[in-house]
Enzyme design. Structure first.
Site, PDB file in Angstrom:
ATOM      1  N   SER A 210      -0.534  58.179 -27.538  1.00 40.52           N
ATOM      2  CA  SER A 210      -0.437  57.018 -28.428  1.00 40.52           C
ATOM      3  C   SER A 210      -0.795  57.447 -29.849  1.00 40.52           C
ATOM      4  O   SER A 210      -0.130  58.311 -30.407  1.00 40.52           O
ATOM      5  CB  SER A 210      -1.328  55.885 -27.906  1.00 40.52           C
ATOM      6  OG  SER A 210      -1.040  54.667 -28.553  1.00 40.52           O
ATOM      7  N   GLU A 345       6.223  51.063 -20.994  1.00 37.46           N
ATOM      8  CA  GLU A 345       5.083  51.159 -21.907  1.00 37.46           C
ATOM      9  C   GLU A 345       4.450  49.799 -22.222  1.00 37.46           C
ATOM     10  O   GLU A 345       3.242  49.639 -22.170  1.00 37.46           O
ATOM     11  CB  GLU A 345       5.533  51.809 -23.224  1.00 37.46           C
ATOM     12  CG  GLU A 345       5.913  53.271 -23.113  1.00 37.46           C
ATOM     13  CD  GLU A 345       4.745  54.201 -23.331  1.00 37.46           C
ATOM     14  OE1 GLU A 345       3.637  53.728 -23.656  1.00 37.46           O
ATOM     15  OE2 GLU A 345       4.937  55.423 -23.164  1.00 37.46           O
ATOM     16  N   HIS A 434       1.603  51.649 -20.823  1.00 35.33           N
ATOM     17  CA  HIS A 434       1.082  52.517 -21.872  1.00 35.33           C
ATOM     18  C   HIS A 434      -0.266  53.109 -21.462  1.00 35.33           C
ATOM     19  O   HIS A 434      -1.147  52.397 -20.983  1.00 35.33           O
ATOM     20  CB  HIS A 434       0.927  51.692 -23.158  1.00 35.33           C
ATOM     21  CG  HIS A 434       0.638  52.495 -24.384  1.00 35.33           C
ATOM     22  ND1 HIS A 434       1.520  53.424 -24.873  1.00 35.33           N
ATOM     23  CD2 HIS A 434      -0.428  52.497 -25.232  1.00 35.33           C
ATOM     24  CE1 HIS A 434       1.016  53.959 -25.983  1.00 35.33           C
ATOM     25  NE2 HIS A 434      -0.167  53.422 -26.202  1.00 35.33           N
TER      26      HIS A 434
END
Length: 527
Positions: A210, A345, A434
């Site tokens: 990320s 995600e 995610h």
């Protein structure tokens, strides 16, 4: 008379109690670590001076030396932030502005040659996260013969802040991206010190997820980071120009109309009751209590604070351009590259139907083809279509783009998509959200899922951890006992899919989806 077994046990305990802790000599002093299950860890090692007082919003400075042996047996403070309750990687320490520390894991014993080094950069949107969460424990990497380093870097307004007074104070810069400067300082520390822990400064892999993945892209494209690492892994790090992590410009408004980072800094100063653009103003800002700078900023609130928080910015020295721009020019670090994203995600944030219709409208004449690709069964579930479009547009397609650009530059490149869902979540979760690959990459599924972790989960974690460690060792994720992971080429356009059911398959079943997303991303903006 004391039985022999009892006497031997008492002698063993006495030896264990008096055995010296393993030490390593850094440039600032000696640190002592802790041994557990064949792994030595050193935690809370300073790599820079505390960025407090007059050092707030300055380049990281060397840590002050210490006499004797410093105990490095516990995580130091993570960087100042407002944690949020639903974080899947909760912090293990209370946040503080005094936070520039790192951690090292290494095998207790190894023969001869120095070991490959992996440096982990945590995620959290540049406003949350730290190195202390249990899922980031580096023990499994160490057991595979890797020295794992993790570190903290300044977040939020401590890490990314511009103001005209700061520009006047340091007219030659670098400015604004203090969190990124911390990352570069940590890598320089690794170059100078990791040999003392058994690591090879000539074989360093940076990897992150990320915001950490975006940070790896910054390091690959920043002139200030050249030569500090030799391989790179980006997990769900975006990369498209104008995408999810588009930086502001430090002094001018961007082409997207976003205010300059300096204007955002002035807006925050006004909110804090501090006017002016001179040294008096910045001195007053440096005296603000840390909590007043955080002001409730975290992943849940950052959208509401975009007028007073700039985030990473193009400053001309640390960040010269967006990642896609640099990759297209072939000016990125030409190192072995592993990149990918998760298949669902943003499954935790379905959009309302009207928002999805707006997204579909952007595809123009491709709208029907997009619907057919994202809802092949014709269910009419616009929420799922929106999740697919958002996930592919922000993370999955940009990963493929970067793989294509790196492969075109003759960089050894491997792409993945992670669609494995932990066994205990599979009933209610149709895809990998995610950050859910992290406990598999670190092989810490027990820390994340506890007794609910299954043998299938552990097998997938062992495979992912082995691929990552192999890549760090020799620039290729493949190794004995693992399904072959093909090197990426645009001609074949295949990747490794980490899928539920424990399968590892060379496939790209979503090519049509990604081609449509790519076509939209490459189209000139509507006027």
């Amino acid at each position: 008379m004391t039985p022999l077994w009892a006497w031997l046990a008492s002698v063993t305990l006495a030896v264990a109690a008096t055995a010296p802790a393993p030490t390593a000599r850094t440039e600032s002093g000696v640190v002592s670590g802790v041994v557990a299950d064949g792994v030595v860890s050193w935690k809370g090692v300073p790599y820079a001076a505390p960025p407090v007082g007059d050092l707030r919003w300055r380049e990281p400075q060397p840590p002050p030396p210490w006499p004797g042996v410093r105990a490095a047996d516990a995580y130091a403070h993570d960087c100042m932030q407002e944690p949020f309750p639903s974080d899947a990687a909760p912090l293990g320490t209370p946040p503080s502005e005094d936070c520039l520390y790192l951690n090292v894991w290494a095998p207790q014993t190894h023969a001869g040659a120095r070991l490959p080094v992996m440096v982990w950069i945590h995620g959290g949107g540049f406003v949350n996260g730290g190195s202390s969460p249990a899922v980031y424990d580096g023990s499994r990497f160490a057991r595979r013969g890797v020295v794992l380093v993790s570190f903290n870097h300044r977040l939020g307004r401590f890490g990314f802040f511009a103001h005209p007074a700061l520009t006047r104070e340091s007219p030659k810069g670098p400015l604004g991206n203090y969190g990124y400067l911390d990352q570069i300082a940590a890598l320089r520390w690794v170059q100078r010190n990791v040999a003392a822990f058994g690591g090879d400064p000539g074989n360093v892999t940076v990897f992150g997820e990320s915001a950490g993945g975006g940070s790896v892209l910054m390091l690959m494209t920043s002139p200030l980071a050249r030569g500090l690492f030799h391989k790179a892994i980006v997990e769900s790090g975006g990369g498209r120009a104008g995408g999810i992590m588009t930086p502001r410009r430090i002094r001018e408004a961007g082409p997207d109309g976003k205010a300059s980072a300096e204007a955002v800094g002035l807006a925050f100063a006004k909110l804090a009751g501090i006017a002016g653009e001179d040294a008096t103003a910045i001195a007053a800002l440096r005296k603000l209590p840390a909590a007043d700078l955080v002001r409730g900023l975290n992943l849940m609130t950052m959208g509401q604070q975009q007028d007073t928080y700039a985030g990473p910015m193009i400053d001309g020295q640390v960040v010269t351009a967006e990642a896609e721009t640099v990759f297209r020019a072939g000016q990125q670090a030409k190192v072995p590259f592993l990149v990918g994203a998760n298949n669902r995600e943003f499954g935790f944030m379905p959009l309302p139907p009207q928002a999805v219709e707006g997204m579909l409208a952007r595809f123009g004449p491709d709208r029907d083809a997009v619907l057919a690709a994202y809802d092949p069964q014709g269910t009419g579930n616009r929420g799922e279509v929106g999740i697919g479009l958002t996930s592919d547009g922000a993370m999955v397609e940009p990963a493929r783009l970067l793989a294509r650009l790196a492969a075109a530059a003759r960089q050894p490149t491997w792409e993945y998509r992670f669609s494995y869902v932990a066994s205990s979540l599979r009933k209610d979760t149709p895809g990998a959200l995610h950050a859910t690959e992290i406990p598999f990459v670190f092989d810490t599924v027990r820390a994340r899922y506890g007794v609910a972790a299954t043998t299938e989960d552990e097998a997938m974690a062992a495979a992912a951890n082995a691929y990552w460690a192999n890549f760090a060792r020799g620039g290729d994720p493949n190794g004995a006992g693992l399904p072959e992971w093909p090197r990426y080429s645009q001609k074949d356009d295949v990747l490794m899919d980490f899928a539920s059911g424990g399968t590892l398959a060379k496939t790209d079943p979503w090519k049509a989806r990604l081609d449509l997303t790519e076509r939209l991303a490459a189209a000139p903006p509507a006027r």
